[in-house]
Design an enzyme around this catalytic site. Structure first.
Site, PDB file in Angstrom:
ATOM      1  N   ARG A 106       0.862  -1.194   0.000  1.00  0.00           N
ATOM      2  CA  ARG A 106       0.000   0.000   0.000  1.00  0.00           C
ATOM      3  C   ARG A 106       0.890   1.233   0.000  1.00  0.00           C
ATOM      4  O   ARG A 106       1.774   1.360   0.850  1.00  0.00           O
ATOM      5  CB  ARG A 106      -0.912   0.045   1.224  1.00  0.00           C
ATOM      6  CG  ARG A 106      -1.550   1.418   1.402  1.00  0.00           C
ATOM      7  CD  ARG A 106      -2.580   1.499   2.489  1.00  0.00           C
ATOM      8  NE  ARG A 106      -3.808   0.845   2.076  1.00  0.00           N
ATOM      9  CZ  ARG A 106      -5.004   1.084   2.654  1.00  0.00           C
ATOM     10  NH1 ARG A 106      -5.110   1.944   3.641  1.00  0.00           N
ATOM     11  NH2 ARG A 106      -6.081   0.453   2.240  1.00  0.00           N
ATOM     12  N   HIS A 133      -7.643   0.766  -6.039  1.00  0.00           N
ATOM     13  CA  HIS A 133      -7.816   0.014  -4.787  1.00  0.00           C
ATOM     14  C   HIS A 133      -8.507  -1.311  -5.141  1.00  0.00           C
ATOM     15  O   HIS A 133      -9.657  -1.542  -4.749  1.00  0.00           O
ATOM     16  CB  HIS A 133      -8.637   0.842  -3.802  1.00  0.00           C
ATOM     17  CG  HIS A 133      -8.582   0.352  -2.386  1.00  0.00           C
ATOM     18  ND1 HIS A 133      -7.760  -0.693  -1.985  1.00  0.00           N
ATOM     19  CD2 HIS A 133      -9.252   0.765  -1.273  1.00  0.00           C
ATOM     20  CE1 HIS A 133      -7.935  -0.892  -0.690  1.00  0.00           C
ATOM     21  NE2 HIS A 133      -8.828  -0.036  -0.232  1.00  0.00           N
ATOM     22  N   GLN A 136     -10.314  -3.853  -2.600  1.00  0.00           N
ATOM     23  CA  GLN A 136     -11.588  -3.314  -2.092  1.00  0.00           C
ATOM     24  C   GLN A 136     -12.751  -3.740  -3.000  1.00  0.00           C
ATOM     25  O   GLN A 136     -13.862  -4.013  -2.533  1.00  0.00           O
ATOM     26  CB  GLN A 136     -11.481  -1.772  -2.049  1.00  0.00           C
ATOM     27  CG  GLN A 136     -12.740  -1.056  -1.617  1.00  0.00           C
ATOM     28  CD  GLN A 136     -12.993  -1.143  -0.120  1.00  0.00           C
ATOM     29  OE1 GLN A 136     -12.101  -0.914   0.679  1.00  0.00           O
ATOM     30  NE2 GLN A 136     -14.216  -1.472   0.269  1.00  0.00           N
ATOM     31  N   ASP A 227     -17.032   7.986  -0.882  1.00  0.00           N
ATOM     32  CA  ASP A 227     -15.723   7.848  -0.234  1.00  0.00           C
ATOM     33  C   ASP A 227     -15.341   9.229   0.311  1.00  0.00           C
ATOM     34  O   ASP A 227     -16.008  10.225   0.015  1.00  0.00           O
ATOM     35  CB  ASP A 227     -14.699   7.339  -1.287  1.00  0.00           C
ATOM     36  CG  ASP A 227     -13.320   7.036  -0.693  1.00  0.00           C
ATOM     37  OD1 ASP A 227     -13.196   6.966   0.559  1.00  0.00           O
ATOM     38  OD2 ASP A 227     -12.366   6.870  -1.467  1.00  0.00           O
ATOM     39  N   CYS A 268     -16.249   2.533   1.409  1.00  0.00           N
ATOM     40  CA  CYS A 268     -15.093   1.666   1.686  1.00  0.00           C
ATOM     41  C   CYS A 268     -14.596   1.822   3.122  1.00  0.00           C
ATOM     42  O   CYS A 268     -13.948   0.914   3.644  1.00  0.00           O
ATOM     43  CB  CYS A 268     -13.973   1.964   0.696  1.00  0.00           C
ATOM     44  SG  CYS A 268     -13.476   3.704   0.709  1.00  0.00           S
ATOM     45  N   ARG A 313     -13.912  -7.597   3.311  1.00  0.00           N
ATOM     46  CA  ARG A 313     -12.528  -7.377   2.873  1.00  0.00           C
ATOM     47  C   ARG A 313     -11.662  -8.583   3.218  1.00  0.00           C
ATOM     48  O   ARG A 313     -10.822  -9.026   2.449  1.00  0.00           O
ATOM     49  CB  ARG A 313     -11.923  -6.123   3.543  1.00  0.00           C
ATOM     50  CG  ARG A 313     -12.586  -4.800   3.228  1.00  0.00           C
ATOM     51  CD  ARG A 313     -12.454  -4.405   1.778  1.00  0.00           C
ATOM     52  NE  ARG A 313     -11.084  -4.482   1.293  1.00  0.00           N
ATOM     53  CZ  ARG A 313     -10.090  -3.628   1.601  1.00  0.00           C
ATOM     54  NH1 ARG A 313     -10.333  -2.592   2.355  1.00  0.00           N
ATOM     55  NH2 ARG A 313      -8.864  -3.797   1.123  1.00  0.00           N
TER      56      ARG A 313
HETATM   57  N1   CP Z   1     -11.156   0.543   3.010  1.00  0.00           N
HETATM   58  C1   CP Z   1      -9.871   0.491   3.389  1.00  0.00           C
HETATM   59  O1   CP Z   1      -8.958   0.239   2.584  1.00  0.00           O
HETATM   60  O2   CP Z   1      -9.657   0.740   4.710  1.00  0.00           O
HETATM   61  P1   CP Z   1      -8.244   0.925   5.429  1.00  0.00           P
HETATM   62  O3   CP Z   1      -7.656   2.223   4.932  1.00  0.00           O
HETATM   63  O4   CP Z   1      -8.553   0.946   6.890  1.00  0.00           O
HETATM   64  O5   CP Z   1      -7.354  -0.235   5.035  1.00  0.00           O
HETATM   65  N1  NVA Z   2      -9.758   7.251  -1.209  1.00  0.00           N
HETATM   66  C1  NVA Z   2      -9.366   6.859   0.112  1.00  0.00           C
HETATM   67  C2  NVA Z   2      -9.599   5.401   0.321  1.00  0.00           C
HETATM   68  C3  NVA Z   2      -9.245   4.863   1.680  1.00  0.00           C
HETATM   69  C4  NVA Z   2      -9.525   3.413   1.823  1.00  0.00           C
HETATM   70  C5  NVA Z   2      -7.899   7.208   0.342  1.00  0.00           C
HETATM   71  O1  NVA Z   2      -7.076   6.928  -0.553  1.00  0.00           O
HETATM   72  O2  NVA Z   2      -7.572   7.776   1.384  1.00  0.00           O
END
Ligand code: CP
Ligand code: NVA
Length: 331
Positions: A106, A133, A136, A227, A268, A313
């Site tokens: 990530r 992502h 997700q 989101d 999400c 997830r």
């Molecule tokens: N939805 C999601 O990716 O959550 P986190 O940022 O907590 O991993």
């Molecule tokens: N769009 C958000 C998603 C988090 C799971 C971010 O990148 O912060």
């Protein structure tokens, strides 16, 4: 279906059949877990999780899924590894590929996760980049399928920041699987035109991709998804402009009333639906809004499937890892 050895970097690399297979596999793993059946099918394997951005769901899902499958799991954040600072991505990838059977990443650049896959010689799973992502998406599709019992031709409406990682991935996921995707977002946040064209080509005649700045286009939605208005890695300075821009795009009771009566709400997570977070409180103090992308009322309503989505997830990440690391069909 055999996905052994495949990385999971973006859903653009996967066919509809492969995506549906991963959803079926997720259902299988969810049932095993609920029935209390031990499924250490990957005993003896090891995975490493690289996180350059914060996470609750993704990290914990990879850890629990890895443990349930019997694997050893190592977690590394940017402060505790050499990656990028003292060691190139290429060298890091080669080393990790020799020690581990799979790598989760990530971070920021999509190119970086692609590089890890190129040089490590083991499957790499994208746990979120600035662009996409994808893990997700399998969790979201599973949640939708569990609720409606089918996916094709449902009207999926995403409202909010139309060009963030989650929105990009949702547009791809809908075009692949055949849901009608409507993205409601201000013009300045329209998704990349090339990606829209790619998705329209994938969807072809089977489903539609609509990009609009008109919130009334939520009419008839089966799923309303939003989101956060500012994503991880974006500078502090954008908050002010983003809040002004996206206020008319909040998911609230009015918007939900425009949708189909059986419409569900998805997010999400994490979400700013109240003032119980430090950022949520700061924003309230500064702008007087008690919630951002979704009101607390909708978030907590019966239509909201956000916590099932979060649970899914884990089941889906388990399926994605299993499919990349084993060629034994358990369906
Ligand atoms: N939805 C999601 O990716 O959550 P986190 O940022 O907590 O991993
Ligand atoms: N769009 C958000 C998603 C988090 C799971 C971010 O990148 O912060």
């Amino acid at each position: 279906m055999n996905l052994k050895g495949r990385s999971f970097l973006t859903l653009l690399d996967y066919t509809k059949e492969e995506i549906l297979y991963l959803i079926n596999l997720s259902e299988k793993f969810k049932k095993l877990k609920k029935d209390g059946v031990v499924h250490k099918y990957l005993e003896g394997k090891n995975i490493v999780l690289l996180f350059e951005k914060a996470s609750t769901r993704t990290r914990c899902s990879f850890e629990v899924a890895g443990n349930d499958l019997g694997m050893g799991v190592t977690f590394l954040d940017s402060a505790s590894s050499q990656m990028g600072k003292k060691e190139s991505i290429e060298d890091t990838a080669v080393v990790l590929g020799k020690l581990y059977d799979g790598i989760e990443y990530r971070g920021f650049d999509q190119e970086l996760v692609a590089k890890l896959a190129e040089y490590s010689n083991v499957p790499v799973w994208n746990g979120l980049t600035d662009d996409y992502h994808p893990t997700q998406m399998i969790g979201d599709l599973l949640t939708i399928k569990e609720h409606f019992s089918y996916l094709e031709n449902l009207n999926f409406v995403y409202i909010g920041d139309g060009r963030n990682n989650v929105a990009n991935s949702l547009m791809i996921a809908c075009s692949k699987v055949g849901l009608n995707y409507t993205c409601i977002t201000p013009e300045s946040l329209f998704p990349d035109a090339k990606l829209v064209e790619t998705c329209r080509n994938i969807a072809s005649e089977k489903s539609t991709i609509t990009i609009t700045s008109d919130p009334n286009k939520a009419e008839g939605a089966n799923i309303i998804y939003t989101d956060v208005w500012v994503s991880m890695g974006e500078p502090e300075e954008v908050w002010d402009e983003r809040i002004k821009l996206l206020k008319p795009y909040q998911v609230n009771a009015n918007l939900m009333n425009m949708a189909d009566p059986n419409c569900i709400f998805m997010h999400c997570l994490p979400s700013f639906h109240d003032t119980d977070t430090t950022i949520g409180k700061d924003i309230y103090d500064k702008y007087g809004i008690p919630a951002m992308e979704v009101t607390d009322e909708v978030f907590r309503s019966e239509k909201s499937l956000v916590f099932t989505e979060a649970e899914n997830r884990m089941h889906t990440i388990k399926a994605i890892m299993y499919a990349s690391l084993s060629d034994k069909n358990i369906l």
